[in-house]
Scaffold this active site. Structure first.
Site, PDB file in Angstrom:
ATOM      1  N   GLY A   1       0.820  -1.197   0.000  1.00 49.82           N
ATOM      2  CA  GLY A   1       0.000   0.000   0.000  1.00 49.82           C
ATOM      3  C   GLY A   1       0.858   1.252   0.000  1.00 49.82           C
ATOM      4  O   GLY A   1       2.069   1.213   0.241  1.00 49.82           O
ATOM      5  N   CYS A   2       0.224   2.389  -0.243  1.00 47.08           N
ATOM      6  CA  CYS A   2       0.963   3.653  -0.348  1.00 47.08           C
ATOM      7  C   CYS A   2       1.509   4.106   1.001  1.00 47.08           C
ATOM      8  O   CYS A   2       2.702   4.431   1.116  1.00 47.08           O
ATOM      9  CB  CYS A   2       0.079   4.724  -0.979  1.00 47.08           C
ATOM     10  SG  CYS A   2      -1.598   4.835  -0.304  1.00 47.08           S
ATOM     11  N   TYR A   3       0.674   4.133   2.036  1.00 47.88           N
ATOM     12  CA  TYR A   3       1.171   4.516   3.356  1.00 47.88           C
ATOM     13  C   TYR A   3       2.274   3.570   3.845  1.00 47.88           C
ATOM     14  O   TYR A   3       3.317   4.037   4.325  1.00 47.88           O
ATOM     15  CB  TYR A   3       0.028   4.547   4.377  1.00 47.88           C
ATOM     16  CG  TYR A   3      -0.870   5.759   4.321  1.00 47.88           C
ATOM     17  CD1 TYR A   3      -0.358   7.042   4.517  1.00 47.88           C
ATOM     18  CD2 TYR A   3      -2.242   5.625   4.112  1.00 47.88           C
ATOM     19  CE1 TYR A   3      -1.191   8.156   4.488  1.00 47.88           C
ATOM     20  CE2 TYR A   3      -3.080   6.726   4.079  1.00 47.88           C
ATOM     21  CZ  TYR A   3      -2.555   7.989   4.267  1.00 47.88           C
ATOM     22  OH  TYR A   3      -3.379   9.096   4.237  1.00 47.88           O
TER      23      TYR A   3
ATOM     24  N   CYS B   1       5.565   4.489   2.116  1.00 49.19           N
ATOM     25  CA  CYS B   1       6.124   5.768   2.559  1.00 49.19           C
ATOM     26  C   CYS B   1       6.718   5.664   3.960  1.00 49.19           C
ATOM     27  O   CYS B   1       7.750   6.283   4.252  1.00 49.19           O
ATOM     28  CB  CYS B   1       5.031   6.838   2.519  1.00 49.19           C
ATOM     29  SG  CYS B   1       5.629   8.548   2.542  1.00 49.19           S
TER      30      CYS B   1
END
Length: 347
Positions: free
Chosen positions: A151-153, A156
């Protein structure tokens, strides 16, 4: 490479789907052979996405008509719950799969079913899936038949956090906090009130405080790196009034006198897509817009033992489609930058 890799994209009408099409159009080693959409079957890709006029002559097909089994690799850019039903058949036929949804990210099935509210259709396949955080799991990705794109979170947060947790000791009993912000495109292309311009523009808010689906994914990634670290992890996402971009601020209470900036510089010294900024710098989301990059900086808070880690990505690229293409490159032994050498857009 003399023979091009045949690529299929399932669910190509969303933001991650069009990002895959954009990136793969510039890839020298692939041919996009099939793009599917049940709702847009028969519509030309270039008519649906005017940004791709003159680039693709394909039309959307239903998954049953697309001949996905003839592809070398298939990307699932679908809502949660689709890939777990359709990917097993393709894998049995020798097709490699990269799933951009969350269907294969969480190894513990009851945990996944709790957070995603459905019964998993392919629990036996979950243990075979490789978690595709490219920089941290490259060797396993290279051998994978099925990659669970992160996922993106989690991308990051984990790119700076995992190397630090491996080499720096945190103070016992102190919380590990990730304060994160995302652009509105993170909610996807399907319409909802919260992503309307009049709702998201000129506004800023937290959400998912009681629990976000990316929380167990991050906890799974950091579990075991230090005692109790996963249980003490606190994650608060926010919706920012921008289209693309993601910013994570992570607070570390260190106890061992190590230099976390040196740790990150050493770990990512030869990285193609992770950029450790000069001391005192602060990364901006616009510095990665449209590119498969993660920019990181770290500073010690004034008169404190707390280190502040700052990380930015484009949620649709390094946080989704770009990392998926990077994983494909690793799986097929290609140069990792193929299709991913776009320079960030400014302004």
């Amino acid at each position: 490479m003399s023979k091009k890799i045949k690529v299929g994209i399932v669910g190509a009408t969303g933001y991650t789907g069009v990002e895959l099409l954009r990136l793969l159009a510039a890839h020298p080693d692939v041919e996009v052979a099939a793009v599917t959409s049940r709702s847009e079957a028969g519509t030309a890709v270039a008519d649906y996405f005017p940004s791709l006029r003159g680039v693709y002559g394909l039309a959307f097909q239903t998954p049953d008509e697309a001949g996905l089994e003839q592809c070398d690799i298939v990307f699932f850019a679908t809502p949660n719950g689709i890939a777990m039903k359709d990917a097993p058949r393709l894998i049995e036929q020798g097709v490699r799969v990269i799933d951009l949804s969350a269907d294969f990210r969480i190894r513990d099935i009851p945990t996944w079913e709790h957070w995603y509210g459905m019964t998993h259709a392919a629990p036996d396949l979950v243990s075979q899936a490789v978690y595709g955080l490219s920089e941290l799991n490259r060797e396993a990705v290279a051998q994978a038949r099925l990659v669970a794109n992160p996922g993106c979170y989690p991308t990051c947060v984990s790119l700076p956090l995992v190397p630090l947790l491996r080499q720096c000791r945190l103070k016992p009993g102190m919380p590990l906090i990730a304060d994160c912000k995302s652009g509105v495109s993170g909610a996807g292309r399907k319409g909802n009130v919260g992503s309307l311009l009049c709702e998201a523009g000129d506004n800023f808010k937290a959400y998912g405080i009681a629990g976000h689906r990316h929380l167990p994914e991050i906890r799974q990634t950091i579990a075991g790196l230090q005692d109790g670290i996963a249980e003490g992890f606190v994650f608060t996402p926010h919706l920012a009034p921008m289209i693309r971009g993601m910013h994570a601020t992570v607070y570390l209470h260190l106890s061992d006198g190590s230099n976390p900036e040196t740790v990150l510089r050493d770990y990512y010294r030869d990285s193609l897509f992770v950029d450790i900024l000069p001391a005192g710098s602060t990364p901006e989301t616009r510095s990665v817009r449209g590119a498969n990059l993660c920019r990181i900086s770290i500073q010690q808070a004034a008169q404190s033992d707390v280190w502040v880690v700052l990380s930015v990505i484009d949620n649709l690229v390094k946080g989704a489609a770009g990392q998926a293409v990077q994983n494909m490159n690793i799986m097929f032994g290609l140069k990792e930058t193929h299709g991913l050498d776009a320079i960030p857009l400014l302004p």
